[in-house]
Scaffold this motif. Structure first.
Motif, PDB file in Angstrom:
ATOM      1  N   TRP A  84      60.383  27.021  41.911  1.00 23.84           N
ATOM      2  CA  TRP A  84      61.823  26.930  42.101  1.00 23.84           C
ATOM      3  C   TRP A  84      62.156  25.919  43.195  1.00 23.84           C
ATOM      4  O   TRP A  84      61.540  25.866  44.217  1.00 23.84           O
ATOM      5  CB  TRP A  84      62.395  28.300  42.460  1.00 23.84           C
ATOM      6  N   LEU A  85      63.143  25.072  42.942  1.00 27.57           N
ATOM      7  CA  LEU A  85      63.662  24.037  43.834  1.00 27.57           C
ATOM      8  C   LEU A  85      62.643  22.933  44.062  1.00 27.57           C
ATOM      9  O   LEU A  85      62.774  21.859  43.511  1.00 27.57           O
ATOM     10  CB  LEU A  85      64.118  24.625  45.179  1.00 27.57           C
ATOM     11  N   ARG A  86      61.581  23.209  44.814  1.00 27.08           N
ATOM     12  CA  ARG A  86      60.629  22.144  45.102  1.00 27.08           C
ATOM     13  C   ARG A  86      59.914  21.713  43.825  1.00 27.08           C
ATOM     14  O   ARG A  86      59.676  20.537  43.610  1.00 27.08           O
ATOM     15  CB  ARG A  86      59.635  22.598  46.169  1.00 27.08           C
ATOM     16  N   GLY A  87      59.579  22.689  42.948  1.00 27.49           N
ATOM     17  CA  GLY A  87      58.945  22.324  41.698  1.00 27.49           C
ATOM     18  C   GLY A  87      59.873  21.525  40.805  1.00 27.49           C
ATOM     19  O   GLY A  87      59.436  20.657  40.054  1.00 27.49           O
ATOM     20  N   LEU A  88      61.161  21.813  40.877  1.00 27.33           N
ATOM     21  CA  LEU A  88      62.122  21.090  40.050  1.00 27.33           C
ATOM     22  C   LEU A  88      62.220  19.625  40.441  1.00 27.33           C
ATOM     23  O   LEU A  88      62.682  18.793  39.652  1.00 27.33           O
ATOM     24  CB  LEU A  88      63.501  21.746  40.165  1.00 27.33           C
ATOM     25  N   LEU A  89      61.816  19.263  41.633  1.00 29.39           N
ATOM     26  CA  LEU A  89      61.867  17.877  42.074  1.00 29.39           C
ATOM     27  C   LEU A  89      60.662  17.072  41.588  1.00 29.39           C
ATOM     28  O   LEU A  89      60.616  15.861  41.778  1.00 29.39           O
ATOM     29  CB  LEU A  89      61.948  17.815  43.601  1.00 29.39           C
ATOM     30  N   GLY A  90      59.686  17.743  41.009  1.00 37.32           N
ATOM     31  CA  GLY A  90      58.551  17.028  40.451  1.00 37.32           C
ATOM     32  C   GLY A  90      58.952  16.270  39.194  1.00 37.32           C
ATOM     33  O   GLY A  90      59.975  16.553  38.561  1.00 37.32           O
ATOM     34  N   TYR A  91      58.131  15.300  38.809  1.00 35.16           N
ATOM     35  CA  TYR A  91      58.411  14.529  37.605  1.00 35.16           C
ATOM     36  C   TYR A  91      58.077  15.336  36.356  1.00 35.16           C
ATOM     37  O   TYR A  91      57.116  16.121  36.346  1.00 35.16           O
ATOM     38  CB  TYR A  91      57.591  13.241  37.595  1.00 35.16           C
ATOM     39  N   PRO A  92      58.825  15.167  35.281  1.00 35.96           N
ATOM     40  CA  PRO A  92      58.461  15.823  34.016  1.00 35.96           C
ATOM     41  C   PRO A  92      57.205  15.187  33.442  1.00 35.96           C
ATOM     42  O   PRO A  92      56.814  14.076  33.831  1.00 35.96           O
ATOM     43  CB  PRO A  92      59.680  15.565  33.131  1.00 35.96           C
ATOM     44  N   GLY A 137      54.681  13.292  30.712  1.00 37.97           N
ATOM     45  CA  GLY A 137      54.901  12.133  29.849  1.00 37.97           C
ATOM     46  C   GLY A 137      54.549  10.809  30.488  1.00 37.97           C
ATOM     47  O   GLY A 137      54.682   9.760  29.857  1.00 37.97           O
ATOM     48  N   GLY A 138      54.126  10.802  31.747  1.00 41.39           N
ATOM     49  CA  GLY A 138      53.695   9.567  32.376  1.00 41.39           C
ATOM     50  C   GLY A 138      54.711   8.910  33.284  1.00 41.39           C
ATOM     51  O   GLY A 138      54.432   7.841  33.859  1.00 41.39           O
ATOM     52  N   ILE A 139      55.887   9.531  33.473  1.00 42.09           N
ATOM     53  CA  ILE A 139      56.920   8.896  34.293  1.00 42.09           C
ATOM     54  C   ILE A 139      56.484   8.806  35.757  1.00 42.09           C
ATOM     55  O   ILE A 139      56.833   7.845  36.461  1.00 42.09           O
ATOM     56  CB  ILE A 139      58.257   9.660  34.176  1.00 42.09           C
ATOM     57  N   ALA A 140      55.687   9.767  36.230  1.00 43.20           N
ATOM     58  CA  ALA A 140      55.238   9.727  37.622  1.00 43.20           C
ATOM     59  C   ALA A 140      54.391   8.487  37.879  1.00 43.20           C
ATOM     60  O   ALA A 140      54.585   7.772  38.885  1.00 43.20           O
ATOM     61  CB  ALA A 140      54.437  10.982  37.953  1.00 43.20           C
ATOM     62  N   ALA A 141      53.458   8.195  36.996  1.00 39.83           N
ATOM     63  CA  ALA A 141      52.623   7.007  37.155  1.00 39.83           C
ATOM     64  C   ALA A 141      53.448   5.736  37.053  1.00 39.83           C
ATOM     65  O   ALA A 141      53.215   4.764  37.775  1.00 39.83           O
ATOM     66  CB  ALA A 141      51.520   7.008  36.096  1.00 39.83           C
TER      67      ALA A 141
END
Length: 501
Positions: free
Chosen positions: A68-76, A78-82
């Motif tokens: 909750w909250l902090r996890g929601l700020l992670g990237y979905p 599919g490779g968008i983080a990279a």
């Protein structure tokens, strides 16, 4: 017979299946397929079937959710983080290139081919912007890849206590629902086999067997249940970061222990503990996990026996200490490495289940730091029928286990294997094993985790190995520590439960 592993590597289960079949019982041994695909083969006259065991319930529910909250700020996914991280690196690379081009232009007087010139203020603003973006992207990456929340905090302990107080021994259904994965995989197969007797190895299979016995009774069939307890579950080292695992499995064991028609285990001490813990009507039969006196593959067509010294690359005059078995911190292997600088010329062989595992690799790293890496040899398991002659190539068998409840009450498999290899022993001062070694005179005992005392014990044994080997000449000692003797106990338990079969 039911077991929660892939059968290969579990010598007790293999020997039990083979010997029961040789005694005339029709044996089907069900285990877990390591590949996720069904497998089958013959083990002597016993049939082995490995079943796929999908385990979606084994993963705690919170691991399927983002924090909750902090996890929601992670990237979905599919490779968008990279992609975002690479964008930041590309921007920084472009800034560095433009700086280099401007510096080159200042030296040569040739204008830099990068478009209109920018002022120092704008350049600093761009540097600030990329720095802020870099920190933001890095933060979101950490939220994306962070480890799942553990089950060991105050909230989780409170949840565990709540379900225990409201559901009693049925609480495992909420705390460890992954136990149902075993039921759903094994249960239908057991029902289809319609056995007269189920031999359940250890705590997970106890529940599977008991539920099959209950279903059979509803259909008018009587099924006898033998529970083979390999260890004392309340004394198992707890799973790290999971306050629910041990209470859940203990509750599961307590719920179904009463359905066992007979219980067997690996030592007298454990038999007494089980009888007291579960209020058993009789003390469990003891079936030691001793090696076979006659190797099942012995004969002209048997595969060649491996040579321990040849695999280590050491000659017959080099002192060689061996440890054979599972590799883990509580097994105490580190002391064998730490002591090598004080044991000049001696070599150590680790015959382990996971030669490439992190723990073993850490031992090798430490050996390198101590300058003894050339005297440490890591080898994989050999076939169970080869173990005794393989280990016989060593000078000393070492069992350096730490003080844990289950270590205190058992004579573990390697104890018997070393004994039949007629090796002098060096063992830690865990209760049952230390008392046995002192009474037989087959080795020396040292204080667990005490390097200096371990060195003393090794030196004492190597100073007069013949004295310790002579203990094995005592009439009946090794004869009672054979699987053939234990198989008669196993067959007796079956025959008592099924006298008309």
């Amino acid at each position: 017979m039911l077991v929660d592993n892939g059968v290969n590597g579990d010598s007790r289960v293999q020997k039990a299946a083979r010997s029961a079949a040789e005694a005339g019982w029709e044996v089907v041994l069900l285990g877990k397929s390591p590949t996720g695909r069904p497998q089958s083969w013959q083990l002597g006259d016993a049939e082995v079937r490995l079943l796929p065991v999908p385990a979606p319930l084994a993963k705690p529910r919170h691991q399927y959710r983002r924090r909750w909250l902090r996890g929601l700020l992670g990237y979905p996914p599919g490779g968008i983080a990279a992609q975002r991280a690479q964008t930041v690196r590309a921007w920084r690379a472009d800034l560095a290139l433009r700086d280099a081009q401007r510096a080159a232009a200042a030296r040569t007087g040739v204008p830099a081919p990068t478009g209109p010139r920018t002022g120092a203020g704008l350049r600093r603003a761009e540097e600030t912007a990329v720095g802020l973006l870099d920190r933001w992207v890095s933060f979101r990456e950490r939220q994306t890849t962070r480890s799942p929340r553990t089950l060991h905090g105050p909230f989780d302990r409170a949840v565990t206590a709540f379900w225990q107080s409201t559901m009693g021994d049925r609480a495992w259904r909420k705390l460890e629902p992954g136990l149902w994965d075993w039921e759903l995989a094994f249960g239908p197969v057991v029902d289809a086999l319609a056995p007269d007797l189920i031999h359940a190895n250890d705590f997970r299979m106890l529940g599977v067997a008991a539920r099959a016995k209950i279903r059979a009774a509803v259909k008018g069939r009587t099924v006898k249940l033998v529970w083979d307890a390999h260890e004392f579950l309340p004394g198992v080292r707890p799973v790290r970061h999971n306050a629910r695992w041990l209470p859940a499995h203990c509750a599961h064991e307590r719920e179904y222990a009463r359905h066992a028609d007979a219980v067997m285990t690996v030592s007298d001490s454990l038999a007494e503990l089980l009888a007291t813990t579960h209020g058993l009507a009789e003390t469990p039969a003891v079936v030691l996990n001793a090696p076979e006196a006659v190797a099942p593959q012995a004969g002209a067509d048997a595969e060649p026996l491996p040579d321990l010294r040849a695999r280590c690359g050491v000659g017959p005059g080099t002192p060689l200490l061996v440890y054979s078995g599972a590799a883990a911190e509580q097994r105490g292997l580190g002391i064998m490495v730490e002591a090598l600088p004080q044991l000049s010329g001696m070599h150590v062989a680790f015959v382990v289940n996971s030669p490439d595992g992190a723990y073993v690799q850490g031992l090798l790293t430490r050996a390198g730091e101590l300058g003894v890496a050339d005297r440490v040899h890591v080898l994989p398991y050999v076939s169970h029928w080869q173990v005794v002659p393989f280990l016989a190539g060593a000078d000393v068998g070492v069992i350096p286990i730490h003080h844990w409840p289950n270590h205190e009450i058992a004579l573990i498999t390697k104890f018997f294997e070393y004994s039949h290899a007629r090796l002098p022993l060096v063992v830690s001062d865990v209760k049952t094993m230390a008392a046995t070694v002192r009474s037989t005179g087959q080795g020396e005992v040292f204080r667990a985790e005490d390097v200096a005392d371990y060195v003393r014990a090794v030196r004492a044994v190597l100073a007069d190995p013949g004295r310790y080997r002579a203990a094995y000449d005592r009439p009946g000692l090794l004869a009672n520590w054979t699987w053939e003797a234990q198989a008669r106990v196993l067959d007796g338990v079956y025959a008592r439960l099924l006298p008309d079969r």
